[in-house]
Scaffold this active site. Structure first.
Site, PDB file in Angstrom:
ATOM      1  N   ASP A 129      -0.420  -8.167  -8.240  1.00 44.63           N
ATOM      2  CA  ASP A 129      -1.084  -7.018  -8.853  1.00 44.63           C
ATOM      3  C   ASP A 129      -0.054  -5.916  -9.080  1.00 44.63           C
ATOM      4  O   ASP A 129       0.678  -5.533  -8.159  1.00 44.63           O
ATOM      5  CB  ASP A 129      -2.200  -6.514  -7.934  1.00 44.63           C
ATOM      6  CG  ASP A 129      -3.100  -5.496  -8.625  1.00 44.63           C
ATOM      7  OD1 ASP A 129      -3.246  -5.569  -9.856  1.00 44.63           O
ATOM      8  OD2 ASP A 129      -3.660  -4.633  -7.929  1.00 44.63           O
ATOM      9  N   HIS A 136      -3.019   6.477 -14.261  1.00 43.23           N
ATOM     10  CA  HIS A 136      -3.625   6.151 -12.977  1.00 43.23           C
ATOM     11  C   HIS A 136      -2.714   6.551 -11.821  1.00 43.23           C
ATOM     12  O   HIS A 136      -3.153   7.206 -10.862  1.00 43.23           O
ATOM     13  CB  HIS A 136      -3.917   4.644 -12.915  1.00 43.23           C
ATOM     14  CG  HIS A 136      -4.344   4.170 -11.562  1.00 43.23           C
ATOM     15  ND1 HIS A 136      -5.510   4.585 -10.960  1.00 43.23           N
ATOM     16  CD2 HIS A 136      -3.747   3.311 -10.682  1.00 43.23           C
ATOM     17  CE1 HIS A 136      -5.633   4.004  -9.770  1.00 43.23           C
ATOM     18  NE2 HIS A 136      -4.574   3.230  -9.587  1.00 43.23           N
ATOM     19  N   GLU A 202     -11.709  -1.473  -9.623  1.00 46.03           N
ATOM     20  CA  GLU A 202     -10.508  -1.156 -10.393  1.00 46.03           C
ATOM     21  C   GLU A 202     -10.560  -1.935 -11.703  1.00 46.03           C
ATOM     22  O   GLU A 202     -10.637  -3.169 -11.702  1.00 46.03           O
ATOM     23  CB  GLU A 202      -9.236  -1.497  -9.606  1.00 46.03           C
ATOM     24  CG  GLU A 202      -9.030  -0.584  -8.404  1.00 46.03           C
ATOM     25  CD  GLU A 202      -7.677  -0.772  -7.736  1.00 46.03           C
ATOM     26  OE1 GLU A 202      -6.950  -1.722  -8.114  1.00 46.03           O
ATOM     27  OE2 GLU A 202      -7.343   0.025  -6.842  1.00 46.03           O
ATOM     28  N   GLU A 204      -9.054  -3.642 -14.610  1.00 42.03           N
ATOM     29  CA  GLU A 204      -7.755  -4.233 -14.883  1.00 42.03           C
ATOM     30  C   GLU A 204      -7.889  -5.374 -15.899  1.00 42.03           C
ATOM     31  O   GLU A 204      -8.979  -5.868 -16.171  1.00 42.03           O
ATOM     32  CB  GLU A 204      -7.118  -4.780 -13.599  1.00 42.03           C
ATOM     33  CG  GLU A 204      -7.028  -3.753 -12.471  1.00 42.03           C
ATOM     34  CD  GLU A 204      -6.167  -4.220 -11.310  1.00 42.03           C
ATOM     35  OE1 GLU A 204      -5.372  -5.174 -11.503  1.00 42.03           O
ATOM     36  OE2 GLU A 204      -6.292  -3.638 -10.219  1.00 42.03           O
ATOM     37  N   ASP A 236     -10.395  -5.607  -9.498  1.00 41.09           N
ATOM     38  CA  ASP A 236      -9.688  -5.766  -8.230  1.00 41.09           C
ATOM     39  C   ASP A 236     -10.281  -4.782  -7.218  1.00 41.09           C
ATOM     40  O   ASP A 236      -9.769  -3.681  -7.020  1.00 41.09           O
ATOM     41  CB  ASP A 236      -8.186  -5.533  -8.419  1.00 41.09           C
ATOM     42  CG  ASP A 236      -7.379  -6.067  -7.258  1.00 41.09           C
ATOM     43  OD1 ASP A 236      -7.858  -6.995  -6.579  1.00 41.09           O
ATOM     44  OD2 ASP A 236      -6.269  -5.578  -7.027  1.00 41.09           O
ATOM     45  N   ARG A 240     -10.933   1.896  -0.173  1.00 42.78           N
ATOM     46  CA  ARG A 240     -10.023   3.044  -0.147  1.00 42.78           C
ATOM     47  C   ARG A 240      -9.782   3.581   1.259  1.00 42.78           C
ATOM     48  O   ARG A 240      -8.651   3.981   1.591  1.00 42.78           O
ATOM     49  CB  ARG A 240     -10.574   4.164  -1.032  1.00 42.78           C
ATOM     50  CG  ARG A 240     -10.770   3.799  -2.492  1.00 42.78           C
ATOM     51  CD  ARG A 240      -9.467   3.499  -3.191  1.00 42.78           C
ATOM     52  NE  ARG A 240      -9.667   3.270  -4.620  1.00 42.78           N
ATOM     53  CZ  ARG A 240      -8.728   2.826  -5.441  1.00 42.78           C
ATOM     54  NH1 ARG A 240      -7.529   2.550  -4.987  1.00 42.78           N
ATOM     55  NH2 ARG A 240      -8.995   2.635  -6.714  1.00 42.78           N
ATOM     56  N   GLN A 243      -7.555   1.269   3.114  1.00 42.06           N
ATOM     57  CA  GLN A 243      -6.204   1.332   2.549  1.00 42.06           C
ATOM     58  C   GLN A 243      -5.445   2.564   3.011  1.00 42.06           C
ATOM     59  O   GLN A 243      -4.253   2.497   3.319  1.00 42.06           O
ATOM     60  CB  GLN A 243      -6.276   1.303   1.024  1.00 42.06           C
ATOM     61  CG  GLN A 243      -4.916   1.266   0.345  1.00 42.06           C
ATOM     62  CD  GLN A 243      -5.025   1.084  -1.161  1.00 42.06           C
ATOM     63  OE1 GLN A 243      -6.104   0.896  -1.700  1.00 42.06           O
ATOM     64  NE2 GLN A 243      -3.889   1.131  -1.843  1.00 42.06           N
ATOM     65  N   LYS A 256      -7.333  -4.910   0.089  1.00 45.59           N
ATOM     66  CA  LYS A 256      -7.310  -5.582  -1.212  1.00 45.59           C
ATOM     67  C   LYS A 256      -7.497  -7.096  -1.106  1.00 45.59           C
ATOM     68  O   LYS A 256      -7.569  -7.767  -2.137  1.00 45.59           O
ATOM     69  CB  LYS A 256      -5.965  -5.318  -1.901  1.00 45.59           C
ATOM     70  CG  LYS A 256      -5.624  -3.846  -2.096  1.00 45.59           C
ATOM     71  CD  LYS A 256      -6.538  -3.174  -3.090  1.00 45.59           C
ATOM     72  CE  LYS A 256      -6.250  -3.679  -4.489  1.00 45.59           C
ATOM     73  NZ  LYS A 256      -7.052  -2.966  -5.507  1.00 45.59           N
ATOM     74  N   THR A 260     -11.289 -10.318  -5.505  1.00 45.84           N
ATOM     75  CA  THR A 260     -10.849  -9.923  -6.843  1.00 45.84           C
ATOM     76  C   THR A 260     -11.675 -10.741  -7.829  1.00 45.84           C
ATOM     77  O   THR A 260     -11.644 -11.976  -7.777  1.00 45.84           O
ATOM     78  CB  THR A 260      -9.353 -10.200  -7.053  1.00 45.84           C
ATOM     79  OG1 THR A 260      -8.589  -9.472  -6.091  1.00 45.84           O
ATOM     80  CG2 THR A 260      -8.916  -9.812  -8.458  1.00 45.84           C
ATOM     81  N   GLU A 367     -10.548   8.063  -9.077  1.00 44.62           N
ATOM     82  CA  GLU A 367     -10.163   9.044 -10.089  1.00 44.62           C
ATOM     83  C   GLU A 367     -11.376   9.723 -10.711  1.00 44.62           C
ATOM     84  O   GLU A 367     -11.380  10.947 -10.910  1.00 44.62           O
ATOM     85  CB  GLU A 367      -9.362   8.358 -11.195  1.00 44.62           C
ATOM     86  CG  GLU A 367      -8.034   7.787 -10.772  1.00 44.62           C
ATOM     87  CD  GLU A 367      -7.402   7.006 -11.914  1.00 44.62           C
ATOM     88  OE1 GLU A 367      -6.807   7.630 -12.813  1.00 44.62           O
ATOM     89  OE2 GLU A 367      -7.528   5.761 -11.908  1.00 44.62           O
TER      90      GLU A 367
END
Length: 433
Positions: A129, A136, A202, A204, A236, A240, A243, A256, A260, A367
Site C-alpha cells: 500500500d 491526503h 480509505e 483507493e 483499505d 485510526r 494506528q 491495517k 482490505t 480528513e
C-alpha cells in the site's frame, strides 16, 4: 465508437470498450472460471476457449480460462493479454455475426450477471500500500503535526509505502468485523484493550502485477506499465485509534491488517489508455530512476457512499479523482523494485487514500471530519465521525467517454460488531476469563 451487439446502456460500467476480467460460477456450473463483463452479462471465456476461439493466441491449449483465478492468464504476459482482448472485442462487435447470429452459442457463452456469483479474481501473493496522494498526506500531516510540518521531508522525493497483509484482502460484499486492539486514550498514562472506536475507510485504486521481475533486477520506470495487468477499486479499512498508538517507529500493523476490500472486476490497463492525463507537476524533480515523460495518470471519477442501518438508500459523502495522485503507478513500481525486490504475478499494489484539493474530495473520514471536529450530517438526521456498526460503505468509479463509461463496478462492505474473545489472565492464585 465501436458498439456491441449486446445492448449496453450509456451509464453501464461495462461497454465493449472496457471488458474487465473476473472469476465466477453459477448454479448450472459450480466450477470457478473466467469471464468478462459486457453490459448486464458475463461472457464465459472457458467456453469460448473450448470452441477454439483463442487457438491463434499465446494462451492456446493452456486452459487459462478454466482456472479459479486470473493468475495463469496474467502470467502469460502483455502480448497474450492484447491478443485475447482483440479476439473478445471482435466477437462482441455489432457488425460481426459469429456470436450475434448464433443463438445456440450465445446461450452457452453468455450468462446474466444477476445469475452468477463473483469470486476473488486473483490469488494475491503480496500486498503493498502506497501513500501517493499529496493532498491526503498534507491533510493528515496538518491534523497531527500542524501546517508547517504537514509533509515529512522525504515525501516529495519518493513514493512512500508499506507492506500490507495479502491474506486479509477480501472480495466486495464481505462483511467486516470491527477490529480490536490496544489504544491509548487521550489523557491516559497506559493503553487499554478493546474494539476500535475510530474505524475509517480509505478510498483507493489497486493494480495487479501481471508479470514480475527476477530477484536483483529492478524494473525501469519506462517499462513498469508493461507489468500491470489491470486495476480494481480498493477500500483499505483503517483503525485510526489503534494506528495512532502502534505506528511509531515502524508504521501500520494491526490497524491495517484486518481487512482490505477490493472490487471483483479487473479493468485492463488497455481499457484506460484513452483516459490518460498528466498528473500533478512534481517539484522538486524526482531522482533519475523515477523520472518519466509519460502521461502518468488517468481521469477516473471516484465516489464513496455510506448507508447506515436506519437509511433507505446510500448517501454520497465524497467524490474524488485518480488524477490527483502525485506518484504514478510506474513510479511506484520503479521505486518498489529499485532494491532488486522481485514482484510476482498476482501482487496487489494500492495507491493509498486518494484525496483532492477540496473538502468534498477528501478520501477518508479522518480528513472529511477533520479527526472528529466536523461531523458529517446524514440525510436521515444521523451524524458520523467514524464508521459505526451496521454501516455499509460503497465505493464506485468510472472513466467518462463520449457516450460510454469504462467503470469498475463497486466495492462494498458492511461493518459488524467485534467478535467476542476470551482473555485469560494468569496470576499466582487465580485464572479468570
Amino acid at each position: 465508437m465501436i458498439r456491441s451487439f449486446i445492448e449496453v446502456k450509456p451509464e453501464s460500467h461495462f461497454p465493449i470498450q472496457n471488458l474487465p476480467y473476473g472469476v465466477f460460477r453459477d448454479n448450472e456450473n459450480k466450477n470457478p472460471r473466467i469471464g468478462v463483463a459486457i453490459g448486464d452479462y458475463v461472457l464465459d471465456l472457458s467456453v469460448l476457449d473450448e470452441f477454439g476461439f483463442f487457438d491463434e493466441t499465446d494462451v492456446s491449449g493452456k486452459r487459462v480460462f478454466h482456472q479459479s483465478s486470473l493468475n495463469k492468464f496474467m502470467q502469460a504476459g502483455k502480448k497474450a493479454w492484447k491478443e485475447v482482448r482483440a479476439v473478445i472485442q471482435h466477437l462482441l462487435r455489432e457488425d460481426v455475426s459469429i456470436l450475434r447470429d448464433n443463438q445456440s452459442l450465445c446461450n452457452k457463452v453468455l450468462k446474466q450477471q444477476k445469475d452468477i456469483e463473483l469470486l476473488m479474481p486473483v490469488e494475491i501473493k503480496n500486498y503493498t500500500d502506497f501513500y501517493a496522494s499529496k493532498e491526503h498526506a498534507s491533510n493528515v500531516g496538518t491534523i497531527f503535526r500542524g501546517k508547517e510540518n504537514a509533509l515529512m521531508p522525504n515525501w516529495v522525493h519518493l513514493p512512500v509505502g508499506y507492506h500490507g497483509r495479502a491474506s486479509s484482502v477480501v472480495i466486495s460484499g464481505t462483511d467486516i468485523y470491527r477490529p480490536q486492539g490496544q489504544t491509548n486514550p487521550t489523557g491516559s498514562n497506559k493503553p487499554i484493550f478493546g474494539p476500535c472506536k475510530q474505524l475509517d475507510f480509505e478510498l483507493e485504486v489497486g493494480y495487479f502485477i501481471g508479470t514480475g521481475n527476477e530477484l536483483g533486477m529492478p524494473i525501469p520506470v519506462e517499462e513498469a506499465e508493461d507489468h500491470i495487468f489491470g486495476l480494481v477499486l480498493v477500500n483499505d479499512w483503517s483503525a485510526r485509534d489503534i494506528q495512532s498508538w502502534e505506528y511509531q517507529p515502524l508504521g501500520p500493523f494491526l490497524s491495517k491488517n484486518f481487512a482490505t476490500s477490493i472490487s471483483p472486476w479487473v479493468v485492463p490497463l488497455e481499457a484506460l489508455k484513452p483516459f490518460r492525463v498528466n498528473g500533478p507537476v512534481q517539484d522538486p524533480e524526482p531522482l533519475p530512476y523515477l523520472r518519466t515523460t509519460n502521461l502518468g495518470s488517468f481521469d477516473i471519477h471516484l465516489e464513496v457512499f455510506l448507508k447506515s442501518e436506519n437509511m433507505e438508500k446510500p448517501q454520497l459523502i465524497t467524490s474524488s479523482n485518480y488524477k490527483y495522485l502525485y506518484w504514478s503507478m510506474e513510479q511506484q513500481i520503479a521505486h518498489h523494485t529499485i532494491t532488486g525486490c522481485n514482484l510476482q504475478t498476482g501482487d496487489l499494489m494500492a495507491t493509498g487514500t486518494i484525496s483532492g484539493p477540496t473538502k468534498e474530495s477528501r478520501g477518508c473520514l479522518l480528513e472529511l471530519t477533520w479527526r472528529g471536529k466536523e461531523p458529517i450530517q446524514l440525510d436521515n438526521g444521523e451524524q458520523r465521525v467514524w464508521i459505526e456498526d451496521g454501516d455499509e460503505v460503497i465505493m464506485t468509479g468510472w472513466c467518462q467517454g463520449d457516450g460510454y463509461r469504462v467503470g469498475f463496478g463497486e466495492v462494498r462492505g458492511k461493518v459488524l460488531p467485534s467478535r467476542e474473545i476470551k482473555v485469560l489472565t494468569h496470576s499466582k492464585n487465580s485464572t479468570t476469563s
